[in-house]
Design a protein around this motif. Structure first.
Motif, short mmCIF file in Angstrom:
data_model
loop_
_atom_site.label_atom_id
_atom_site.label_comp_id
_atom_site.label_asym_id
_atom_site.label_seq_id
_atom_site.Cartn_x
_atom_site.Cartn_y
_atom_site.Cartn_z
N TYR A 52 -0.76 8.59 -1.09
CA TYR A 52 -1.26 9.85 -1.65
C TYR A 52 -1.92 9.63 -3.00
O TYR A 52 -1.51 8.77 -3.77
N ASP A 53 -2.90 10.47 -3.29
CA ASP A 53 -3.52 10.48 -4.62
C ASP A 53 -2.60 11.19 -5.61
O ASP A 53 -2.56 10.86 -6.78
N SER B 2 2.50 5.82 -3.82
CA SER B 2 1.26 5.68 -4.59
C SER B 2 0.11 5.13 -3.75
O SER B 2 -1.05 5.30 -4.11
N GLU B 3 0.41 4.49 -2.63
CA GLU B 3 -0.65 4.00 -1.75
C GLU B 3 -1.03 5.03 -0.68
O GLU B 3 -2.12 4.99 -0.14
#
Length: 62
Positions: free
Chosen positions: A31-32, A28-29
């Motif tokens: 990739y969007d 989650s940090e």
């Protein structure tokens, strides 16, 4: 949660696969969005334009 993620753009080398091609990642940090495709199909090649040389902008100018 941190997982080992296969780095993008690495060259496959069997002896280094386990140790050199994966990086610790919190998805989650990094990739969007992350997409998983359970089933895919092979792509068909684009037909080249007629003529002797490939255009400079190929395939974007097609």
């Amino acid at each position: 949660m941190e997982i080992d993620h296969r780095a993008i753009g690495v060259v496959y080398h069997p002896k280094r696969e386990k140790y050199g091609n994966y990086v610790p990642t919190i998805m989650s940090e990094r990739y969007d969005a992350f997409m998983f495709f359970d089933t895919t199909q092979a792509l068909h090649p684009l037909h080249l334009p007629t003529g002797n040389e490939m255009p400079e902008t190929y395939p974007f100018g097609v």
